[in-house]
Motif scaffolding. Structure first.
Motif, PDB file in Angstrom:
ATOM      1  N   LEU A  74       8.999  12.390   0.629  1.00 39.52           N
ATOM      2  CA  LEU A  74       9.869  11.443   1.321  1.00 39.52           C
ATOM      3  C   LEU A  74       9.582  11.443   2.823  1.00 39.52           C
ATOM      4  CD1 LEU A  74      12.167   9.418   0.937  1.00 39.52           C
ATOM      5  CD2 LEU A  74      13.774  11.312   1.148  1.00 39.52           C
ATOM      6  N   PHE A  75       9.364  12.623   3.375  1.00 37.06           N
ATOM      7  CA  PHE A  75       9.024  12.718   4.795  1.00 37.06           C
ATOM      8  C   PHE A  75       7.680  12.050   5.090  1.00 37.06           C
ATOM      9  CE2 PHE A  75       7.188  14.968   8.465  1.00 37.06           C
ATOM     10  CZ  PHE A  75       8.158  14.686   9.402  1.00 37.06           C
ATOM     11  N   ASP A  76       6.705  12.248   4.224  1.00 35.56           N
ATOM     12  CA  ASP A  76       5.397  11.600   4.400  1.00 35.56           C
ATOM     13  C   ASP A  76       5.520  10.077   4.322  1.00 35.56           C
ATOM     14  OD1 ASP A  76       4.221  14.084   4.692  1.00 35.56           O
ATOM     15  OD2 ASP A  76       3.423  14.136   2.639  1.00 35.56           O
ATOM     16  N   LEU A  77       6.348   9.595   3.384  1.00 32.97           N
ATOM     17  CA  LEU A  77       6.578   8.154   3.286  1.00 32.97           C
ATOM     18  C   LEU A  77       7.236   7.643   4.557  1.00 32.97           C
ATOM     19  CD1 LEU A  77       6.586   5.487   1.730  1.00 32.97           C
ATOM     20  CD2 LEU A  77       8.730   6.226   0.657  1.00 32.97           C
ATOM     21  N   ASN A  84       0.810  -1.226   0.000  1.00 32.53           N
ATOM     22  CA  ASN A  84       0.000   0.000   0.000  1.00 32.53           C
ATOM     23  C   ASN A  84       0.846   1.281   0.000  1.00 32.53           C
ATOM     24  OD1 ASN A  84       0.712  -0.717   2.701  1.00 32.53           O
ATOM     25  ND2 ASN A  84      -0.802   0.726   3.456  1.00 32.53           N
ATOM     26  N   LEU A  85       2.143   1.192   0.233  1.00 33.22           N
ATOM     27  CA  LEU A  85       3.018   2.368   0.213  1.00 33.22           C
ATOM     28  C   LEU A  85       3.919   2.403  -1.019  1.00 33.22           C
ATOM     29  CD1 LEU A  85       4.047   2.578   3.974  1.00 33.22           C
ATOM     30  CD2 LEU A  85       2.203   3.771   2.777  1.00 33.22           C
ATOM     31  N   LEU A  86       3.888   1.346  -1.806  1.00 32.77           N
ATOM     32  CA  LEU A  86       4.755   1.245  -2.967  1.00 32.77           C
ATOM     33  C   LEU A  86       4.529   2.392  -3.951  1.00 32.77           C
ATOM     34  CD1 LEU A  86       6.873  -0.207  -4.637  1.00 32.77           C
ATOM     35  CD2 LEU A  86       5.059  -1.694  -5.512  1.00 32.77           C
ATOM     36  N   ILE A  87       3.302   2.787  -4.181  1.00 36.89           N
ATOM     37  CA  ILE A  87       3.006   3.855  -5.131  1.00 36.89           C
ATOM     38  C   ILE A  87       3.696   5.164  -4.742  1.00 36.89           C
ATOM     39  CG2 ILE A  87       0.836   4.553  -4.050  1.00 36.89           C
ATOM     40  CD1 ILE A  87       1.470   4.410  -7.817  1.00 36.89           C
ATOM     41  N   HIS A  88       3.810   5.411  -3.447  1.00 38.03           N
ATOM     42  CA  HIS A  88       4.484   6.621  -2.975  1.00 38.03           C
ATOM     43  C   HIS A  88       5.990   6.554  -3.272  1.00 38.03           C
ATOM     44  CE1 HIS A  88       0.745   7.729  -1.125  1.00 38.03           C
ATOM     45  NE2 HIS A  88       0.740   6.582  -0.462  1.00 38.03           N
ATOM     46  N   TRP A  89       6.575   5.388  -3.053  1.00 38.63           N
ATOM     47  CA  TRP A  89       7.990   5.193  -3.344  1.00 38.63           C
ATOM     48  C   TRP A  89       8.263   5.373  -4.840  1.00 38.63           C
ATOM     49  CZ3 TRP A  89      12.718   5.588  -2.250  1.00 38.63           C
ATOM     50  CH2 TRP A  89      13.708   4.862  -2.922  1.00 38.63           C
ATOM     51  N   ILE A  90       7.418   4.784  -5.672  1.00 42.35           N
ATOM     52  CA  ILE A  90       7.590   4.896  -7.122  1.00 42.35           C
ATOM     53  C   ILE A  90       7.497   6.358  -7.558  1.00 42.35           C
ATOM     54  CG2 ILE A  90       6.516   4.340  -9.344  1.00 42.35           C
ATOM     55  CD1 ILE A  90       5.879   1.550  -8.104  1.00 42.35           C
ATOM     56  N   GLU A  91       6.574   7.091  -6.999  1.00 42.52           N
ATOM     57  CA  GLU A  91       6.433   8.511  -7.332  1.00 42.52           C
ATOM     58  C   GLU A  91       7.708   9.289  -6.964  1.00 42.52           C
ATOM     59  OE1 GLU A  91       3.307  12.170  -6.665  1.00 42.52           O
ATOM     60  OE2 GLU A  91       3.385  10.590  -5.147  1.00 42.52           O
ATOM     61  N   ILE A  92       8.248   9.022  -5.794  1.00 40.09           N
ATOM     62  CA  ILE A  92       9.482   9.699  -5.360  1.00 40.09           C
ATOM     63  C   ILE A  92      10.630   9.340  -6.297  1.00 40.09           C
ATOM     64  CG2 ILE A  92      11.228   9.773  -3.526  1.00 40.09           C
ATOM     65  CD1 ILE A  92       8.786   9.369  -1.555  1.00 40.09           C
ATOM     66  N   LYS A  93      10.773   8.057  -6.618  1.00 38.09           N
ATOM     67  CA  LYS A  93      11.836   7.624  -7.533  1.00 38.09           C
ATOM     68  C   LYS A  93      11.719   8.311  -8.884  1.00 38.09           C
ATOM     69  CE  LYS A  93      11.503   3.252  -7.971  1.00 38.09           C
ATOM     70  NZ  LYS A  93      11.683   1.851  -8.318  1.00 38.09           N
TER      71      LYS A  93
END
Length: 107
Positions: free
Chosen positions: A95-98, A46-55
């Motif tokens: 990144l801080f939110d993640l 459920n957090l992967l989409i946030h990581w992909i967006e940051i990358k």
């Protein structure tokens, strides 16, 4: 327990982001050194989409490659040199939110 690795590296990146000298882009470059070994499968689904967006934001402009096909400047450094400081602030906030989401995540 299985996400302790990613939690630790993101936490280290946040520490660098908050304490390193320079503008947000130079701090993001230093913080990215903590993130380089992370892979998509390290994140909760459920957090992967946030990581992909940051990358994607950190590598938007890709690497600088010379005529010999050698990388002269990596994608993160090239991107951070080209973006505005306010865009760097957006990336830092994501990144801080993640980081917060990961710290509150329970396996």
């Amino acid at each position: 327990m299985q996400f302790n690795y990613v939690k630790s590296l993101i936490s280290e990146a946040i520490t660098v982001l908050c304490t390193a000298p320079g503008d947000v882009r130079s701090r993001l470059l230093l913080a990215s050194n903590e993130l380089i070994s992370l892979r998509d499968n390290h994140f909760p689904p459920n957090l992967l989409i946030h990581w992909i967006e940051i990358k994607e934001m950190l590598t938007k402009y890709g690497p600088v490659i010379d005529e010999d096909q050698s990388v002269q400047v990596g994608a993160i450094k090239n991107t951070l040199q080209r973006i505005k400081n306010r865009t760097g602030t957006v990336i830092a906030k994501k990144l801080f939110d993640l980081h917060n989401d990961l710290q509150n995540y329970r396996d």
